[in-house]
Motif scaffolding. Structure first.
Motif, PDB file in Angstrom:
ATOM      1  N   THR A  35      -7.267  -0.474  10.662  1.00 21.85           N
ATOM      2  CA  THR A  35      -6.134   0.144  10.525  1.00 21.85           C
ATOM      3  C   THR A  35      -5.124  -0.044  11.451  1.00 21.85           C
ATOM      4  N   TRP A  39       0.634   0.563   8.141  1.00 23.62           N
ATOM      5  CA  TRP A  39       0.071   0.173   7.519  1.00 23.62           C
ATOM      6  C   TRP A  39      -0.262   1.644   7.082  1.00 23.62           C
ATOM      7  N   ARG A  43       2.154   2.827   3.811  1.00 24.80           N
ATOM      8  CA  ARG A  43       1.355   2.974   2.012  1.00 24.80           C
ATOM      9  C   ARG A  43       1.457   4.334   1.590  1.00 24.80           C
ATOM     10  N   THR A  44       1.180   5.443   2.628  1.00 26.05           N
ATOM     11  CA  THR A  44       1.151   6.774   2.657  1.00 26.05           C
ATOM     12  C   THR A  44       2.499   8.029   2.831  1.00 26.05           C
ATOM     13  N   CYS A 119      -8.776  18.889  -5.461  1.00 26.13           N
ATOM     14  CA  CYS A 119      -6.888  18.689  -4.783  1.00 26.13           C
ATOM     15  C   CYS A 119      -5.903  20.030  -6.145  1.00 26.13           C
ATOM     16  N   ARG A 158     -11.542   3.092   5.764  1.00 31.71           N
ATOM     17  CA  ARG A 158     -11.094   2.593   6.327  1.00 31.71           C
ATOM     18  C   ARG A 158      -9.759   3.240   4.907  1.00 31.71           C
ATOM     19  N   GLY A 219      -8.774   4.463  -4.811  1.00 35.61           N
ATOM     20  CA  GLY A 219      -7.218   5.388  -4.589  1.00 35.61           C
ATOM     21  C   GLY A 219      -6.290   4.923  -5.855  1.00 35.61           C
ATOM     22  N   ARG A 220      -6.521   3.295  -6.288  1.00 33.49           N
ATOM     23  CA  ARG A 220      -4.639   2.345  -6.908  1.00 33.49           C
ATOM     24  C   ARG A 220      -4.906   3.078  -8.302  1.00 33.49           C
ATOM     25  N   HIS A 254       1.952  18.413  -4.445  1.00 38.13           N
ATOM     26  CA  HIS A 254       0.387  18.442  -3.811  1.00 38.13           C
ATOM     27  C   HIS A 254       0.736  17.152  -3.088  1.00 38.13           C
ATOM     28  N   ALA A 256      -0.591  13.840  -1.485  1.00 33.87           N
ATOM     29  CA  ALA A 256      -1.332  13.033  -1.068  1.00 33.87           C
ATOM     30  C   ALA A 256      -0.980  11.608  -0.734  1.00 33.87           C
ATOM     31  N   ASN A 257       0.754  11.572  -1.294  1.00 36.90           N
ATOM     32  CA  ASN A 257       1.125  10.263  -0.523  1.00 36.90           C
ATOM     33  C   ASN A 257       2.303  10.492  -1.408  1.00 36.90           C
ATOM     34  N   ARG A 259       4.230   8.254  -1.309  1.00 42.12           N
ATOM     35  CA  ARG A 259       4.934   7.564  -2.924  1.00 42.12           C
ATOM     36  C   ARG A 259       4.898   7.796  -4.336  1.00 42.12           C
ATOM     37  N   ILE A 260       3.582   8.770  -4.312  1.00 44.05           N
ATOM     38  CA  ILE A 260       3.917  10.077  -5.624  1.00 44.05           C
ATOM     39  C   ILE A 260       4.744  10.725  -5.501  1.00 44.05           C
ATOM     40  N   ASN A 284      -3.609  14.698   3.370  1.00 38.73           N
ATOM     41  CA  ASN A 284      -4.100  14.856   2.079  1.00 38.73           C
ATOM     42  C   ASN A 284      -4.615  16.829   2.522  1.00 38.73           C
TER      43      ASN A 284
HETATM   44  O1  UT7 Z   1      -5.559  14.626  -3.433  1.00 42.86           O
HETATM   45  C1  UT7 Z   1      -6.194  13.500  -4.637  1.00 42.86           C
HETATM   46  C2  UT7 Z   1      -6.010  12.456  -5.277  1.00 42.86           C
HETATM   47  N1  UT7 Z   1      -5.802  11.135  -4.487  1.00 42.86           N
HETATM   48  C3  UT7 Z   1      -4.586  10.763  -4.617  1.00 42.86           C
HETATM   49  O2  UT7 Z   1      -3.529  10.618  -4.947  1.00 42.86           O
HETATM   50  C4  UT7 Z   1      -4.423   9.156  -3.874  1.00 42.86           C
HETATM   51  C5  UT7 Z   1      -4.411   8.158  -4.871  1.00 42.86           C
HETATM   52  N2  UT7 Z   1      -4.192   7.110  -4.323  1.00 42.86           N
HETATM   53  C6  UT7 Z   1      -2.852   5.844  -3.047  1.00 42.86           C
HETATM   54  O3  UT7 Z   1      -2.084   7.614  -2.273  1.00 42.86           O
HETATM   55  C7  UT7 Z   1      -2.875   4.755  -2.600  1.00 42.86           C
HETATM   56  O4  UT7 Z   1      -3.756   3.932  -3.685  1.00 42.86           O
HETATM   57  C8  UT7 Z   1      -3.892   4.599  -1.324  1.00 42.86           C
HETATM   58  C9  UT7 Z   1      -2.847   5.561  -0.282  1.00 42.86           C
HETATM   59  C10 UT7 Z   1      -5.252   5.019  -0.954  1.00 42.86           C
HETATM   60  C11 UT7 Z   1      -4.154   2.810  -1.262  1.00 42.86           C
HETATM   61  O5  UT7 Z   1      -2.165   2.663  -0.924  1.00 42.86           O
HETATM   62  P1  UT7 Z   1      -2.360   1.259  -2.255  1.00 42.86           P
HETATM   63  O6  UT7 Z   1      -1.007   0.793  -2.253  1.00 42.86           O
HETATM   64  O7  UT7 Z   1      -2.982   1.456  -3.515  1.00 42.86           O
HETATM   65  O8  UT7 Z   1      -3.693   0.414  -1.719  1.00 42.86           O
HETATM   66  P2  UT7 Z   1      -5.098  -0.665  -2.468  1.00 42.86           P
HETATM   67  O9  UT7 Z   1      -5.876  -0.194  -2.614  1.00 42.86           O
HETATM   68  O10 UT7 Z   1      -4.334  -1.396  -3.165  1.00 42.86           O
HETATM   69  O11 UT7 Z   1      -5.297  -1.573  -0.790  1.00 42.86           O
HETATM   70  C12 UT7 Z   1      -4.032  -2.330  -0.121  1.00 42.86           C
HETATM   71  C13 UT7 Z   1      -4.368  -3.098   0.533  1.00 42.86           C
HETATM   72  C14 UT7 Z   1      -6.146  -3.369   0.213  1.00 42.86           C
HETATM   73  O12 UT7 Z   1      -6.179  -5.392   1.369  1.00 42.86           O
HETATM   74  P3  UT7 Z   1      -6.087  -6.342  -0.136  1.00 42.86           P
HETATM   75  O13 UT7 Z   1      -7.588  -5.974  -0.609  1.00 42.86           O
HETATM   76  O14 UT7 Z   1      -4.405  -6.493  -0.584  1.00 42.86           O
HETATM   77  O15 UT7 Z   1      -6.118  -8.145   0.976  1.00 42.86           O
HETATM   78  C15 UT7 Z   1      -6.572  -3.222   1.421  1.00 42.86           C
HETATM   79  O16 UT7 Z   1      -8.074  -3.804   1.410  1.00 42.86           O
HETATM   80  O17 UT7 Z   1      -4.667  -2.787   2.160  1.00 42.86           O
HETATM   81  C16 UT7 Z   1      -6.170  -2.623   2.427  1.00 42.86           C
HETATM   82  N3  UT7 Z   1      -6.437  -1.303   3.224  1.00 42.86           N
HETATM   83  C17 UT7 Z   1      -5.622  -1.292   4.343  1.00 42.86           C
HETATM   84  N4  UT7 Z   1      -4.995  -2.276   5.258  1.00 42.86           N
HETATM   85  C18 UT7 Z   1      -5.197  -0.862   6.651  1.00 42.86           C
HETATM   86  C19 UT7 Z   1      -6.378  -0.153   2.158  1.00 42.86           C
HETATM   87  N5  UT7 Z   1      -7.027   0.895   3.461  1.00 42.86           N
HETATM   88  C20 UT7 Z   1      -6.612   0.516   4.465  1.00 42.86           C
HETATM   89  C21 UT7 Z   1      -6.181   0.868   5.564  1.00 42.86           C
HETATM   90  N6  UT7 Z   1      -5.457   0.381   6.741  1.00 42.86           N
HETATM   91  N7  UT7 Z   1      -6.295   2.285   5.709  1.00 42.86           N
END
Ligand code: UT7
Length: 327
Positions: A35, A39, A43-44, A119, A158, A219-220, A254, A256-257, A259-260, A284
């Motif tokens: 990671t 990133w 993203r977070t 959470c 990751r 996550g998505r 809360h 978590a992110n 962006r949320i 988080n």
């Molecule tokens: O507290 C409980 C409630 N939880 C939440 O509210 C969490 C909600 N979800 C999220 O906050 C986001 O969905 C995440 C932060 C978990 C992920 O962000 P995202 O923008 O939804 O990313 P994604 O899962 O769509 O992944 C995008 C890309 C992927 O690569 P490809 O498939 O596009 O090539 C992942 O493999 O980012 C990649 N990726 C990473 N890259 C570097 C995923 N994790 C990582 C990482 N480092 N740690």
């Protein structure tokens, strides 16, 4: 003339926080998994997280935060009525972490129990405490969110291991007779949708097929539901109290992110200075995230007496909820 009728409310009289000394930056995480700081921040919004040392269990950290809250309120441990602990990472299946904390605090007259709503646990805990206080069952309740999520993380995944941290936060609620525009919890709203249970879970327990495991999150999928469900919970809170978003002094979401958090803030039309953000420094911390953010805002003087706070959370279950609190 203002309505001077008094009603019984759960009033916040103290808050506390505990964070483990060990801090891991995004660069530290990048040494363990594939990671990058870029990133994670993009993203977070997370820049670092605290990880507990072996002695920093949920009970230990919860007791530290709880003790602070009681000291700030000036309430002696033996006068405390009840302890509610929101946690997904209890020290043991039983005794409840709340009862371990009761012993650590010397709160000899308090009863206590744990509450599992992931959470959203702190909001659920506030809701139960509010009902107990208004019903006259007890005069004071310590509501604690305490988590050691680092112990649930799969460092081969990751997509989840960079998102969470450890810590504890607490508030002391006391029953007080207050005027209509006085302090206290004005409402809580709780929701759940168990049909979404498999998008965020940790296996643990007595099911032969689901032996203790790591946190799993799609996550998505969670993200997709989060902003709309949270906006609904927040709007229900405002509608029930005949308020609009303009009446809210501070949103305490809360963490978590980022962006949320921004998404909900934007839906409400709140400027950034009226939204509490701690996700960059705590990551988080699940049920601990709101009381940690609240303690932070109180410490900074942003959450001051008289201010109207809107709390909201969403997590595994799915569970979600909101609370309106005047300090
Ligand atoms: O507290 C409980 C409630 N939880 C939440 O509210 C969490 C909600 N979800 C999220 O906050 C986001 O969905 C995440 C932060 C978990 C992920 O962000 P995202 O923008 O939804 O990313 P994604 O899962 O769509 O992944 C995008 C890309 C992927 O690569 P490809 O498939 O596009 O090539 C992942 O493999 O980012 C990649 N990726 C990473 N890259 C570097 C995923 N994790 C990582 C990482 N480092 N740690």
């Amino acid at each position: 003339m203002a309505d001077q009728t008094l009603s019984k409310r759960a009033v916040l009289t103290g808050s506390g926080a505990y964070l483990p000394a060990q801090i891991l930056t995004n660069e530290d995480m990048a040494k363990r998994v594939d990671t990058s700081d870029e990133w994670i921040v993009e993203r977070t919004g997370i820049r670092q997280r605290h990880f507990a040392a072996p002695h920093e269990t949920a009970a230990y950290m919860g007791a530290e935060a709880g003790r602070q809250a009681m000291e700030k309120a000036g309430l002696a441990p033996e006068s405390l009525g009840a302890i509610i602990v929101a946690t997904s990472t209890p020290d043991q299946a039983f005794p409840a972490t709340a009862v371990r904390i009761q012993a650590l605090l010397g709160a000899t007259k308090a009863f206590g129990f744990d509450l599992a709503a992931a959470c959203s646990g702190f909001i659920y805990g506030l809701s139960v405490a509010d009902a107990m206080l208004r019903a006259g069952q007890v005069k004071s309740v310590l509501v604690i969110g305490t988590e050691v999520f680092s112990r649930l993380l799969n460092f081969e995944d990751r997509t989840t291991c960079v998102l969470f941290g450890d810590g504890a936060g607490a508030v002391l609620l006391e029953a007080r007779d207050v005027a209509q525009d006085g302090p206290g919890l004005l409402s809580t709203h709780l929701y759940a949708d168990g049909s979404l249970g498999d998008i965020l879970y940790v296996d643990c327990g007595t099911d032969e097929n689901r032996k203790p495991g790591y946190l799993v999150m799609h996550g998505r999928e969670v993200f997709r539901h989060a902003v709309n469900l949270l906006a609904g919970a927040v709007n229900d809170a405002l509608a029930e109290n005949n308020l609009t978003a303009a009446d809210i002094d501070l949103l305490v979401p809360h963490q978590a992110n980022k962006r949320i958090i921004d998404g909900v803030g934007k839906k409400l039309g709140l400027p950034p200075e009226r939204v509490v953000v701690t996700v960059h420094k705590h990551a988080n911390t699940s049920a601990a995230s709101i009381p940690l953010a609240l303690a932070d805002a109180i410490q900074e003087g942003r959450a001051a007496p008289g201010r109207l706070l809107l709390l909201e959370a969403l997590g595994g279950g799915l569970t979600w909820g909101s609370a309106l609190l005047r300090l």
